[in-house]
Scaffold this motif. Structure first.
Motif, short mmCIF file in Angstrom:
data_model
loop_
_atom_site.label_atom_id
_atom_site.label_comp_id
_atom_site.label_asym_id
_atom_site.label_seq_id
_atom_site.Cartn_x
_atom_site.Cartn_y
_atom_site.Cartn_z
N UNK A 68 17.68 5.18 21.62
CA UNK A 68 17.27 3.77 21.52
C UNK A 68 15.86 3.55 22.05
N UNK A 69 15.39 4.42 22.94
CA UNK A 69 14.04 4.25 23.50
C UNK A 69 12.98 5.04 22.75
N UNK A 70 13.32 5.50 21.56
CA UNK A 70 12.36 6.23 20.74
C UNK A 70 12.21 5.53 19.40
N UNK A 71 10.98 5.32 18.97
CA UNK A 71 10.73 4.65 17.71
C UNK A 71 10.59 5.68 16.59
N UNK A 72 11.33 5.48 15.50
CA UNK A 72 11.33 6.41 14.37
C UNK A 72 10.60 5.76 13.19
N UNK A 73 9.31 5.53 13.35
CA UNK A 73 8.56 4.81 12.34
C UNK A 73 8.44 5.58 11.03
N UNK A 74 8.59 6.89 11.07
CA UNK A 74 8.46 7.68 9.85
C UNK A 74 9.79 7.87 9.13
N UNK A 75 10.85 7.31 9.69
CA UNK A 75 12.17 7.44 9.06
C UNK A 75 12.88 6.11 9.06
N UNK A 76 13.02 5.51 7.89
CA UNK A 76 13.75 4.24 7.79
C UNK A 76 15.21 4.41 8.23
N UNK A 77 15.81 5.55 7.88
CA UNK A 77 17.21 5.79 8.21
C UNK A 77 17.43 5.85 9.71
N UNK A 78 16.65 6.67 10.41
CA UNK A 78 16.82 6.82 11.86
C UNK A 78 16.44 5.53 12.59
N UNK A 79 15.44 4.84 12.08
CA UNK A 79 15.05 3.58 12.70
C UNK A 79 16.16 2.55 12.57
N UNK A 80 16.83 2.53 11.41
CA UNK A 80 17.96 1.61 11.22
C UNK A 80 19.09 1.95 12.19
N UNK A 92 20.68 12.01 -0.44
CA UNK A 92 19.94 13.24 -0.20
C UNK A 92 19.02 13.10 1.01
N UNK A 93 18.47 11.93 1.21
CA UNK A 93 17.61 11.72 2.37
C UNK A 93 18.39 11.75 3.68
N UNK A 94 19.64 11.28 3.65
CA UNK A 94 20.48 11.40 4.84
C UNK A 94 20.67 12.87 5.20
N UNK A 95 20.96 13.67 4.19
CA UNK A 95 21.18 15.10 4.42
C UNK A 95 19.90 15.78 4.87
N UNK A 96 18.78 15.38 4.29
CA UNK A 96 17.49 15.94 4.69
C UNK A 96 17.21 15.64 6.17
N UNK A 97 17.43 14.41 6.59
CA UNK A 97 17.21 14.04 7.99
C UNK A 97 18.08 14.90 8.91
N UNK A 98 19.28 15.16 8.47
CA UNK A 98 20.23 15.95 9.28
C UNK A 98 19.69 17.36 9.51
N UNK A 99 19.27 18.03 8.45
CA UNK A 99 18.78 19.40 8.61
C UNK A 99 17.48 19.43 9.41
N UNK A 151 18.80 3.43 15.07
CA UNK A 151 18.34 3.05 16.40
C UNK A 151 18.54 1.57 16.65
N UNK A 152 18.16 0.74 15.67
CA UNK A 152 18.30 -0.73 15.82
C UNK A 152 19.77 -1.11 15.94
N UNK A 153 20.63 -0.46 15.17
CA UNK A 153 22.06 -0.73 15.25
C UNK A 153 22.61 -0.40 16.63
N UNK A 154 22.09 0.67 17.23
CA UNK A 154 22.52 1.02 18.59
C UNK A 154 21.99 0.01 19.61
N UNK A 155 20.75 -0.41 19.43
CA UNK A 155 20.16 -1.38 20.36
C UNK A 155 20.99 -2.66 20.40
N UNK A 156 21.46 -3.10 19.24
CA UNK A 156 22.21 -4.35 19.16
C UNK A 156 23.73 -4.13 19.23
#
Length: 215
Positions: free
Chosen positions: A183-195, A16-23, A197-202
């Motif tokens: 990748x140049x934006x930190x998503x500290x309020x979203x664990x999903x988006x931050x994850x 549900x949180x994935x879907x919430x982030x999407x909307x 981002x890190x996957x893209x960085x690496x």
């Protein structure tokens, strides 16, 4: 903070949180009606709907043309109730839809009667033109639809006959999130988006790989 984050995802449901982030990424105000999972008992009327979404920038009289919705269609949706069926290990077929009444519980009359009252957002005004009309899109989020005919057409027909206005697949949602995470934006309020981002960085996720989500 770490303990709270894990607790929140467990209680609210990761899917549900994935879907919430999407909307939210697509310009919607989102209300998550419950922050816990219901498994050991039958859901109450007020628990059948997972998300209520409102897009103040969408036109009042425009709706997507197709039944399967994509990210480009989001600007055409003003108000919607959303139910997430994250049965990733199951295939949605006509036989499965006929045998599982749980898929359509959110379309029961008593649930839809209460739905109008959910469109109250602290950060957005309620549309006076739509108050009391019951006009909102009924969206089902599914892992996928059958890709072969006639199973695909039969599944869509069954969903439409029961009152579903449109479906969004997890593939569409994940692709959109991955494409928009920078990748140049930190998503500290979203664990999903931050994850993501890190996957893209690496280089764990590359552009060609995202084609896997296309249907």
């Amino acid at each position: 903070m770490r303990i709270f984050s894990v607790y929140y995802y467990v209680m609210a449901g990761f899917d549900e949180n994935i879907v919430r982030e999407y909307f939210e990424l697509n310009g919607f105000f989102v209300r998550q009606l419950r922050k816990y999972l219901v498994q050991s008992r039958k859901k109450r009327v007020d628990e059948e709907i997972d998300l209520v979404v409102y897009n103040p920038n969408a036109a009042l009289d425009v709706l997507p043309a197709g039944f399967q919705l994509f990210s480009a269609d989001m600007i055409k949706i003003r108000r919607a109730i959303v139910v997430v069926k994250a049965w990733h290990s199951s295939r949605f077929t006509p036989a499965m839809l006929k045998s599982s009444s749980r898929v359509f519980d959110f379309l029961k009359k008593d649930v839809l009667r209460n739905a109008e009252s959910y469109f109250r957002f602290d950060d957005a005004e309620v549309d006076p033109e739509l108050v009391g009309t019951g006009q909102f899109t009924k969206i089902l989020v599914l892992p996928s639809l059958p890709t072969s005919e006639p199973l695909r057409s039969e599944s869509i027909q069954l969903l439409q006959e029961r009152g579903v206005d449109g479906i969004i697949t997890f593939g569409t949602i994940l692709e959109n999130l991955l494409r928009n995470v920078e990748v140049n934006h930190s998503y500290q309020k979203s664990d999903l988006l931050q994850l993501m981002r890190i996957m893209k960085i690496y280089d764990m996720v590359k552009e060609p790989q995202m084609n896997l989500f296309n249907e």
